[in-house]
Design an enzyme around this catalytic site. Structure first.
Site, short mmCIF file in Angstrom:
data_model
loop_
_atom_site.label_atom_id
_atom_site.label_comp_id
_atom_site.label_asym_id
_atom_site.label_seq_id
_atom_site.Cartn_x
_atom_site.Cartn_y
_atom_site.Cartn_z
CE LYS A 31 -9.19 -15.36 -6.46
NZ LYS A 31 -10.39 -14.64 -6.90
CG ASP B 249 -13.14 -15.77 -5.39
OD1 ASP B 249 -14.01 -16.07 -4.56
OD2 ASP B 249 -12.30 -14.88 -5.22
CE LYS C 272 -15.13 -13.69 -2.17
NZ LYS C 272 -14.44 -13.50 -3.46
CG ASP D 257 -29.12 -18.55 -3.23
OD1 ASP D 257 -30.14 -18.78 -2.54
OD2 ASP D 257 -29.11 -17.73 -4.16
CB VAL E 177 -0.08 -10.68 -1.59
CG1 VAL E 177 1.27 -10.26 -2.12
CG2 VAL E 177 0.07 -11.62 -0.42
CD GLN F 66 -7.53 -7.15 -1.25
OE1 GLN F 66 -8.20 -7.13 -0.23
NE2 GLN F 66 -7.55 -8.16 -2.08
N GLY G 280 -1.40 -6.54 1.85
CA GLY G 280 -0.90 -7.72 2.58
C GLY G 280 0.55 -8.01 2.23
NE ARG H 61 -6.84 -5.42 -7.37
CZ ARG H 61 -7.39 -4.74 -6.37
NH1 ARG H 61 -7.98 -3.59 -6.61
NH2 ARG H 61 -7.38 -5.23 -5.15
P1 XMP Z 1 -5.88 -8.66 -5.81
O1 XMP Z 1 -5.94 -7.92 -7.09
O2 XMP Z 1 -6.24 -7.81 -4.63
O3 XMP Z 1 -7.05 -9.76 -6.01
O4 XMP Z 1 -4.62 -9.43 -5.62
C1 XMP Z 1 -7.45 -10.68 -5.04
C2 XMP Z 1 -8.44 -11.63 -5.62
O5 XMP Z 1 -8.91 -12.46 -4.58
C3 XMP Z 1 -10.29 -12.17 -4.35
N1 XMP Z 1 -10.38 -11.99 -2.92
C4 XMP Z 1 -10.91 -12.86 -2.13
N2 XMP Z 1 -11.44 -14.03 -2.43
N3 XMP Z 1 -11.78 -14.30 -0.12
C5 XMP Z 1 -11.90 -14.74 -1.40
O6 XMP Z 1 -12.43 -15.83 -1.62
C6 XMP Z 1 -11.24 -13.13 0.22
O7 XMP Z 1 -11.12 -12.76 1.39
C7 XMP Z 1 -10.79 -12.39 -0.85
N4 XMP Z 1 -10.19 -11.21 -0.88
C8 XMP Z 1 -9.94 -11.00 -2.19
C9 XMP Z 1 -10.66 -10.93 -5.08
O8 XMP Z 1 -12.00 -10.96 -5.50
C10 XMP Z 1 -9.69 -11.00 -6.22
O9 XMP Z 1 -10.16 -11.88 -7.22
#
Ligand code: XMP
Length: 250
Positions: free
Chosen positions: A48, A80, A82, A85, A205, A208, A210, A227
């Site tokens: 992603k 990603d 999102k 618009d 996961v 954050q 999870g 990360r």
């Molecule tokens: P980490 O480093 O936290 O990154 O494992 C997570 C990645 O996923 C994206 N992210 C989201 N993307 N809906 C999404 O479409 C979400 O709820 C969401 N939460 C996190 C974030 O930008 C990063 O690339």
């Protein structure tokens, strides 16, 4: 996705995210991204991308070269972005990403169908590509939007915004939904609506907070991990460990 996940025995989607680099050092980002993909590709089922790379590297040439590398390793790619618009703008955004080689993109159902996401789904269909819908985001503030109590325009009943989005995912024939791993109870509710017809992608996961087990037991199909892998001292070991933890659940 299903095919690659089966082949690699992995449901881990690598979020290829890195911290900010000064624009003049952006070549470092390209090298980091290339190195991580080379190292962890046996343990993941997709990659992603986010603005972390499209902004500094550019879509064509920079990110496009990384997409080719991912595809050489039989890894599908997700943007990603999102999408959020008006329809005509969404369509142009989607066309650029699909033309660059992305297999799917993430869109925000808040903008609705007519003059919103309809044109994105049409652009995807024309090219055999995918659209994945946000349903409940992984961060705390998600409750302020995705978690609001709303009146469902179709049933007239009070419900939660994310439950409306889960139903729209079915109606619009989405290729996936995103529900944060930080909210396993929401994954469960969304899973109950989708009935296994649409895969649930779950970010959040690791950094954050999870947890793999609770997210997967609640119904997550794929785990999006950034990360925890990209910033790890040993990305290979970490990716391998996360994959086997996830494998251990199902
Ligand atoms: P980490 O480093 O936290 O990154 O494992 C997570 C990645 O996923 C994206 N992210 C989201 N993307 N809906 C999404 O479409 C979400 O709820 C969401 N939460 C996190 C974030 O930008 C990063 O690339």
């Amino acid at each position: 996705m299903e095919e690659t996940a089966r082949k690699k025995k992995s449901n881990i989607v690598l979020a290829l995210d890195f911290p900010y680099e000064k624009p003049e050092n952006r070549q470092t980002l390209y090298k980091k991204a290339e190195k991580i993909m080379d190292a962890v590709h046996p343990y993941i089922c997709a990659v992603k991308f986010n603005h972390h790379l499209t902004l500094p590297l550019g879509l064509f040439n920079g990110v496009q070269k990384l997409l080719e590398k991912a595809h050489e390793k039989e890894l599908p790619t997700i943007m990603d972005c999102k999408v959020n618009d008006i329809g005509s703008t969404n369509q142009v955004i989607a066309e650029y990403y699909y033309e660059a080689g992305f297999d799917a993109l993430i869109a925000n159902p808040f903008v609705g169908w007519d003059e919103g996401l309809k044109l994105v789904f049409e652009a995807a269909k024309k090219r055999g590509k995918g659209v994945i819908l946000l349903t409940y985001m992984s961060h705390k503030g998600a409750s302020e939007g995705y978690g609001q109590t709303v009146v469902d325009a179709e049933s007239g009943q009070k419900t939660f915004q994310y439950m409306v989005f889960a139903k729209k995912a079915l109606k619009w024939n989405a290729d996936g939904v995103v529900v944060g791993a930080t909210y396993p109870e929401k994954i469960k509710e969304v899973y109950a609506v989708l009935g296994g017809k649409i895969p649930i992608y779950s970010p959040g996961v690791g950094v954050q907070g999870g947890e793999i087990e609770s997210a997967m037991k609640a119904g997550a199909t794929y785990l999006i991990v950034g990360r925890a892998i990209t910033l790890s001292e040993n990305p290979v070991e970490t990716a391998e460990r996360i994959r086997s933890m996830a494998k251990g659940v199902k």
